[in-house]
Design a protein around this motif. Sequence first.
Motif, PDB file in Angstrom:
ATOM      1  N   SER A 149       0.721  -1.364   0.042  1.00 29.13           N
ATOM      2  CA  SER A 149      -0.130   0.048  -0.072  1.00 29.13           C
ATOM      3  C   SER A 149       0.897   1.206   0.061  1.00 29.13           C
ATOM      4  N   ASP A 150       2.188   1.397   0.706  1.00 28.12           N
ATOM      5  CA  ASP A 150       2.870   2.467   0.634  1.00 28.12           C
ATOM      6  C   ASP A 150       3.981   2.449  -0.471  1.00 28.12           C
ATOM      7  N   ALA A 151       3.796   1.800  -1.481  1.00 26.61           N
ATOM      8  CA  ALA A 151       4.890   1.637  -2.385  1.00 26.61           C
ATOM      9  C   ALA A 151       5.004   2.965  -3.232  1.00 26.61           C
ATOM     10  N   GLY A 152       3.703   3.672  -3.320  1.00 31.05           N
ATOM     11  CA  GLY A 152       3.815   4.853  -4.202  1.00 31.05           C
ATOM     12  C   GLY A 152       4.552   5.973  -3.252  1.00 31.05           C
ATOM     13  N   PHE A 153       4.848   6.020  -2.172  1.00 35.44           N
ATOM     14  CA  PHE A 153       5.265   6.962  -1.252  1.00 35.44           C
ATOM     15  C   PHE A 153       6.673   6.564  -0.945  1.00 35.44           C
ATOM     16  N   ARG A 154       7.357   5.569  -1.263  1.00 35.74           N
ATOM     17  CA  ARG A 154       8.304   5.217  -0.859  1.00 35.74           C
ATOM     18  C   ARG A 154       9.556   5.845  -2.334  1.00 35.74           C
ATOM     19  N   ALA A 199       0.056   8.339  -7.861  1.00 29.99           N
ATOM     20  CA  ALA A 199       0.804   7.716  -8.813  1.00 29.99           C
ATOM     21  C   ALA A 199       1.958   8.357  -8.976  1.00 29.99           C
ATOM     22  N   TYR A 200       2.190   9.691  -8.498  1.00 30.71           N
ATOM     23  CA  TYR A 200       3.553  10.435  -8.467  1.00 30.71           C
ATOM     24  C   TYR A 200       4.378  10.281  -7.278  1.00 30.71           C
ATOM     25  N   GLY A 201       3.612   9.705  -6.434  1.00 31.29           N
ATOM     26  CA  GLY A 201       4.197   9.458  -4.748  1.00 31.29           C
ATOM     27  C   GLY A 201       4.006  10.601  -4.062  1.00 31.29           C
ATOM     28  N   ARG A 258       0.828  13.175  -1.743  1.00 34.33           N
ATOM     29  CA  ARG A 258      -0.508  13.391  -1.312  1.00 34.33           C
ATOM     30  C   ARG A 258      -1.223  14.770  -1.518  1.00 34.33           C
ATOM     31  N   SER A 259      -0.378  15.511  -2.436  1.00 32.00           N
ATOM     32  CA  SER A 259      -0.861  16.969  -2.852  1.00 32.00           C
ATOM     33  C   SER A 259      -1.500  17.020  -4.084  1.00 32.00           C
ATOM     34  N   PRO A 260      -2.825  17.095  -3.863  1.00 26.52           N
ATOM     35  CA  PRO A 260      -3.641  17.388  -5.302  1.00 26.52           C
ATOM     36  C   PRO A 260      -2.854  18.701  -6.086  1.00 26.52           C
ATOM     37  N   GLY A 261      -2.402  19.851  -5.310  1.00 26.62           N
ATOM     38  CA  GLY A 261      -1.901  20.873  -6.028  1.00 26.62           C
ATOM     39  C   GLY A 261      -0.825  20.428  -6.812  1.00 26.62           C
ATOM     40  N   ARG A 262      -0.023  19.691  -6.485  1.00 23.73           N
ATOM     41  CA  ARG A 262       1.111  19.039  -7.292  1.00 23.73           C
ATOM     42  C   ARG A 262       0.558  18.211  -8.409  1.00 23.73           C
ATOM     43  N   ALA A 263      -0.600  17.579  -8.147  1.00 23.24           N
ATOM     44  CA  ALA A 263      -0.883  16.795  -9.316  1.00 23.24           C
ATOM     45  C   ALA A 263      -1.461  17.694 -10.339  1.00 23.24           C
TER      46      ALA A 263
END
Length: 513
Positions: A355-360, A451-453, A455-460
């Motif tokens: 579950s945390d793969a996207g944030f590593r 998908a980018y790793g 949690r920021s919608p602004g960054r998306a």
Amino acid sequence: MTTPAKVSIDLGTRSGGGTAVLDLEELLATRLLVQGNSGSGKSHLLRRLLEQSAPWVQQAVIDPEGDFVTLADRFGHVVVDAQRGEADLQRIAARVRQHRVSVVLNLEGLDSEQQMRAAAAFLGGLFDADRDMWYPLLVVVDEAQLFAPTAAGEVSDDARKVSLGAMTNLMCRGRKRGLAGVIATQRLAKLAKNVAAEASNFLMGRTFLDIDMARAADLLGMERRQAEMFRDLESGNFVALGPALARRPLPVRIGPVDTQARSTSPKLLPLPEPAAAEDAHDLIFTPGADEARTLVPRRTPTVAPTADVLAQLARSLPATPPLAPEPPPGLPAALSPEQRQAAIDAALHEILSESDAGFRTIAVLYQDFLVRCRIRRVGGDTLSLSAFRRRLAVAHAGINIAEAEADDSPWAEVLAMAAALPEDMQGVFLSLARAAFDHRPCPSDADVARAYGSRSPGRARRLLAYMEEHQVIVCRHDARGRRIVAIPGLAWETDPGDPNAPTAALPEAAPTD
């Protein structure tokens, strides 16, 4: 309290008499750079600025040494201990903007890399706040060369990247979001130029190195022969220039402050009475009653570059003898090429299923991948770091790598388009392309950020804008405001999707055999 049309901050005294003032509203629009060697009075100047402007504007202080926490008692700043998770720091920063509370982010006790990541998370939370919260905020960063260095040094490239990106956003794009950056550094030569160049106001203090004196003179529009004056400045004296300070270089002396730092400059103190040689020996080598009996000497680790460590890990994999017809007794047979590829694919699938793969970070994921390959007895060279990043992005998007690399496959063109993007964006683009190919609803901002790793919608949203500028996607909205993403040249298009929807379940990684 009603704010007048113009607020002037008393910095101290001008050369020749008179008060040195700073136009606070002009500062909020034009930013400030403070430079000076250790002991030149930089922290004293920042404290004076913070104390004088505290009644007029919200403040956030990035404090690597814990010197500014004393502002809490006198001016009501909330001290935020940075020894917490990055996600917590982002959420706290969002609440800081929402409730307009002045804060001090205390980074004391963290090592250099942890300080960079914590500061980046906090600045990112301030930067990504909703538009309704874009109130004026004075963001003071002490020892800015730690967070925007010209070179990575002893920290990892990933830590430098996120920290430098946050500092660049603060100084380059923060004004429209109400963020006014005030950065202080010991050496201009150690501060990233794209961060320093965005300041329009300067306060230059004492410095000794030729390269720093030359840069200071250039920023102030002075001739090189005048740069020698920076060697002769006394502590607490600075040369000011900028629309918020003075139209011509102006020497100023910073005034007194009401609060004090917890750390002070060393002062000479009388030594204790000399003890006899035997007594002195016992004092040094005999443990006290409250000391631990086993003392472990502290060693400073030697930090190797991340790429070197990963290459060493890859070389440590057991090599498979290429011509061994039979394995030694008691050992399993060498894997066939098909089995070997299946084992690599299984390791990738296991990593993506967490579950945390996207944030590593990619470096951590690569180390995990190498360990999983060793467990499966995959010998020889597996995948290089760059090849692993590409395969992970392809698998994350649910694309079959064998079909994608076929000459007649439309995915070959998509992979070529992805290769033109920065490596950390390729997975996002491939996920969008897969959704368009399957005619699934367009991923939300939360899905793109995941998908980018991040949690920021602004960054998306900024990622989508970047990809659209580089003509690898086309975004449009239907009559209900739902987003549609198309892949140019392929006639692939997602179904309409709500950009504000919560995170959906990620697609399964496609088998790659």
